[in-house]
Write a protein that holds these residues in place. Sequence first.
Motif, PDB file in Angstrom:
ATOM      1  N   ALA A 155      37.376 -33.045 -18.679  1.00 50.05           N
ATOM      2  CA  ALA A 155      36.476 -34.049 -19.254  1.00 50.05           C
ATOM      3  C   ALA A 155      35.568 -33.452 -20.320  1.00 50.05           C
ATOM      4  N   ARG A 156      35.116 -32.225 -20.101  1.00 50.67           N
ATOM      5  CA  ARG A 156      34.190 -31.620 -21.062  1.00 50.67           C
ATOM      6  C   ARG A 156      34.876 -31.358 -22.400  1.00 50.67           C
ATOM      7  N   SER A 157      36.064 -30.813 -22.368  1.00 53.45           N
ATOM      8  CA  SER A 157      36.757 -30.517 -23.620  1.00 53.45           C
ATOM      9  C   SER A 157      37.126 -31.798 -24.357  1.00 53.45           C
ATOM     10  N   ALA A 158      37.532 -32.846 -23.614  1.00 53.96           N
ATOM     11  CA  ALA A 158      37.837 -34.131 -24.247  1.00 53.96           C
ATOM     12  C   ALA A 158      36.593 -34.716 -24.888  1.00 53.96           C
ATOM     13  N   PHE A 159      35.461 -34.634 -24.189  1.00 54.87           N
ATOM     14  CA  PHE A 159      34.207 -35.147 -24.722  1.00 54.87           C
ATOM     15  C   PHE A 159      33.802 -34.401 -25.991  1.00 54.87           C
ATOM     16  N   GLU A 160      33.888 -33.074 -25.973  1.00 57.07           N
ATOM     17  CA  GLU A 160      33.471 -32.290 -27.142  1.00 57.07           C
ATOM     18  C   GLU A 160      34.341 -32.587 -28.354  1.00 57.07           C
ATOM     19  N   GLN A 161      35.635 -32.779 -28.134  1.00 53.73           N
ATOM     20  CA  GLN A 161      36.509 -33.109 -29.259  1.00 53.73           C
ATOM     21  C   GLN A 161      36.203 -34.507 -29.794  1.00 53.73           C
ATOM     22  N   LEU A 163      33.289 -36.050 -29.572  1.00 54.48           N
ATOM     23  CA  LEU A 163      31.980 -36.005 -30.213  1.00 54.48           C
ATOM     24  C   LEU A 163      32.092 -35.449 -31.631  1.00 54.48           C
ATOM     25  N   ALA A 164      32.912 -34.437 -31.814  1.00 55.23           N
ATOM     26  CA  ALA A 164      33.041 -33.788 -33.123  1.00 55.23           C
ATOM     27  C   ALA A 164      33.904 -34.590 -34.089  1.00 55.23           C
ATOM     28  N   CYS A 165      34.972 -35.194 -33.589  1.00 57.60           N
ATOM     29  CA  CYS A 165      35.982 -35.803 -34.462  1.00 57.60           C
ATOM     30  C   CYS A 165      35.999 -37.319 -34.436  1.00 57.60           C
ATOM     31  N   GLY A 166      35.265 -37.941 -33.512  1.00 57.34           N
ATOM     32  CA  GLY A 166      35.346 -39.382 -33.358  1.00 57.34           C
ATOM     33  C   GLY A 166      36.553 -39.775 -32.525  1.00 57.34           C
ATOM     34  N   GLY A 167      36.677 -41.065 -32.253  1.00 61.46           N
ATOM     35  CA  GLY A 167      37.742 -41.535 -31.371  1.00 61.46           C
ATOM     36  C   GLY A 167      38.899 -42.216 -32.071  1.00 61.46           C
ATOM     37  N   PHE A 168      38.881 -42.276 -33.418  1.00 57.26           N
ATOM     38  CA  PHE A 168      40.014 -42.857 -34.129  1.00 57.26           C
ATOM     39  C   PHE A 168      41.200 -41.913 -34.016  1.00 57.26           C
ATOM     40  N   PRO A 169      42.406 -42.449 -33.822  1.00 57.75           N
ATOM     41  CA  PRO A 169      43.548 -41.602 -33.444  1.00 57.75           C
ATOM     42  C   PRO A 169      43.819 -40.411 -34.361  1.00 57.75           C
ATOM     43  N   GLU A 170      43.867 -40.607 -35.680  1.00 56.25           N
ATOM     44  CA  GLU A 170      44.265 -39.510 -36.571  1.00 56.25           C
ATOM     45  C   GLU A 170      43.309 -38.323 -36.506  1.00 56.25           C
ATOM     46  N   PRO A 171      42.010 -38.497 -36.742  1.00 52.51           N
ATOM     47  CA  PRO A 171      41.124 -37.326 -36.684  1.00 52.51           C
ATOM     48  C   PRO A 171      40.971 -36.772 -35.275  1.00 52.51           C
ATOM     49  N   PHE A 172      40.989 -37.634 -34.257  1.00 52.24           N
ATOM     50  CA  PHE A 172      40.828 -37.137 -32.893  1.00 52.24           C
ATOM     51  C   PHE A 172      42.010 -36.280 -32.466  1.00 52.24           C
ATOM     52  N   GLY A 175      42.093 -33.066 -34.649  1.00 47.99           N
ATOM     53  CA  GLY A 175      41.021 -32.250 -34.092  1.00 47.99           C
ATOM     54  C   GLY A 175      40.460 -31.165 -34.970  1.00 47.99           C
ATOM     55  N   ASP A 176      40.473 -31.327 -36.306  1.00 43.29           N
ATOM     56  CA  ASP A 176      39.869 -30.308 -37.155  1.00 43.29           C
ATOM     57  C   ASP A 176      38.917 -30.955 -38.154  1.00 43.29           C
ATOM     58  N   ALA A 177      37.903 -30.189 -38.576  1.00 40.80           N
ATOM     59  CA  ALA A 177      36.823 -30.724 -39.400  1.00 40.80           C
ATOM     60  C   ALA A 177      37.326 -31.184 -40.770  1.00 40.80           C
ATOM     61  N   ALA A 285      21.235 -38.696 -32.083  1.00 39.41           N
ATOM     62  CA  ALA A 285      21.728 -40.036 -32.412  1.00 39.41           C
ATOM     63  C   ALA A 285      23.227 -40.130 -32.174  1.00 39.41           C
ATOM     64  N   ARG A 286      23.967 -39.054 -32.467  1.00 34.50           N
ATOM     65  CA  ARG A 286      25.409 -39.084 -32.231  1.00 34.50           C
ATOM     66  C   ARG A 286      25.717 -39.162 -30.741  1.00 34.50           C
ATOM     67  N   LEU A 287      24.966 -38.420 -29.921  1.00 38.11           N
ATOM     68  CA  LEU A 287      25.139 -38.512 -28.470  1.00 38.11           C
ATOM     69  C   LEU A 287      24.912 -39.935 -27.978  1.00 38.11           C
ATOM     70  N   GLU A 288      23.853 -40.564 -28.475  1.00 38.79           N
ATOM     71  CA  GLU A 288      23.558 -41.926 -28.070  1.00 38.79           C
ATOM     72  C   GLU A 288      24.644 -42.886 -28.544  1.00 38.79           C
ATOM     73  N   ASN A 289      25.170 -42.636 -29.743  1.00 36.80           N
ATOM     74  CA  ASN A 289      26.196 -43.512 -30.304  1.00 36.80           C
ATOM     75  C   ASN A 289      27.502 -43.436 -29.509  1.00 36.80           C
ATOM     76  N   ILE A 290      27.895 -42.227 -29.090  1.00 34.44           N
ATOM     77  CA  ILE A 290      29.145 -42.117 -28.348  1.00 34.44           C
ATOM     78  C   ILE A 290      29.047 -42.815 -26.998  1.00 34.44           C
ATOM     79  N   VAL A 291      27.856 -42.764 -26.383  1.00 32.78           N
ATOM     80  CA  VAL A 291      27.659 -43.489 -25.126  1.00 32.78           C
ATOM     81  C   VAL A 291      27.686 -44.994 -25.379  1.00 32.78           C
ATOM     82  N   ALA A 292      27.005 -45.448 -26.437  1.00 27.96           N
ATOM     83  CA  ALA A 292      27.006 -46.872 -26.780  1.00 27.96           C
ATOM     84  C   ALA A 292      28.428 -47.374 -26.991  1.00 27.96           C
ATOM     85  N   SER A 293      29.250 -46.587 -27.680  1.00 29.76           N
ATOM     86  CA  SER A 293      30.628 -46.987 -27.952  1.00 29.76           C
ATOM     87  C   SER A 293      31.445 -47.080 -26.671  1.00 29.76           C
ATOM     88  N   HIS A 294      31.266 -46.137 -25.766  1.00 29.92           N
ATOM     89  CA  HIS A 294      31.970 -46.188 -24.481  1.00 29.92           C
ATOM     90  C   HIS A 294      31.555 -47.410 -23.670  1.00 29.92           C
TER      91      HIS A 294
END
Length: 391
Positions: A155-161, A163-172, A175-177, A285-294
């Motif tokens: 769960a932690r590694s999935a969350f970190e990826q 958080l960094a890349c967003g949840g849209f399929p291509e960037p997620f 998985g690179d910046a 703000a990003r932490l709050e946003n990812i929770v809001a989206s979930h």
Amino acid sequence: MNRCRYLLQSVTNDLHEKMVFIGGPRQVGKTTLAREIGASAYGHCEYLNWDNRDHRKNITAGKFSPASGLHIFDELHKFKQWKNLIKGIYDTRPEGFDILVTGSARLDTYRRGGDSLMGRYHHYRLHPFSVAEALVFNNKLQPGYEPQITCAAGARSAFEQLLACGGFPEPFIKGDARTVRRWHNQRIERLVREDIRDMENLRDLSALQLLIDLLPQRVSALLSLNSLREDLGVAHKTITLWMDVLERFYYHFRIPPFTSSKIRSLRKEPKLYLWDWSEVADTGARLENIVASHLLKLADYLYDSQGYRVELFFLRDTDGREVDFMITRDGAPWIAIEVKAADTSVSKHLHYFRTKLAIPYCYQVVGEKGVDFAQNGIRVTSIENLLAALV
């Protein structure tokens, strides 16, 4: 990487009863999901995209493949009279002619005339990947009951990826910046210069892009349209229209304050969040946003697939006490969540609202890993533990 999306089975089941509409942001995976349903449940499907000239001719002429059990209509809402068109196709279709409609504008609220489709379709909103979906967890949440939170492996590694890349399929998935940066640029350009330009009568698209540049800085704060209007030098009516258009095309969403006679509720501005939280630079703000989206994904899924009236709010009273999120069922409090980057001391505001509103389940989620304890009826846990228990 082949990932089965969370809506696949629900949509497949509903297709045998009515048409199904799937809305969601550009590039969230609607077409891929539709084709996967066609392949897994029908063996063969016909895909028709309104942007394709030959497909458009076949749609308007009523020429469809007789060998296909499922017919997918993509971006059909770009036609002004699309509701009348799909209604006619549906009402005169032969037996075994199932219809799936996808689009990057809100198919449930988009109003440009046409007859009502009431009673002829089920509507779903496809969200980006979440922690639970990335882990292929099929959690069975029942509104009013407690989420089953565990410290899940991975769960932690999935969350970190995410958080960094967003949840849209291509960037997620990549998985690179570098991919994330390029994807951001292309998505915004296509959203403004293709989707919105084609469907909305907006004169100043360059100013609309300036608004998009400003919004990531407003995430998690109370949204003041007057402040945005002053920054851009436009009329209040104009900024209101632009914000509504961007919301209709799934760029951002707004969460309203919860009102109750039990507390002196804030009754004005909503809070703003983006569908792609990876655009938000500020860590908190990003932490709050990812929770809001979930949480929005959970609320939309329970409503779309099971019919529960589940809604997402935030809590704030006139004395300045605030809790980031609360989910209700049939208007009654169900879950409250406070988001902290690192602070594990229980929020006094969360405790206050828990008592005043009799909220059954309260959580304080923190960005640090390895946290999980309960105190005074409030569970304090690492953010990935809660997110993995959702949809």
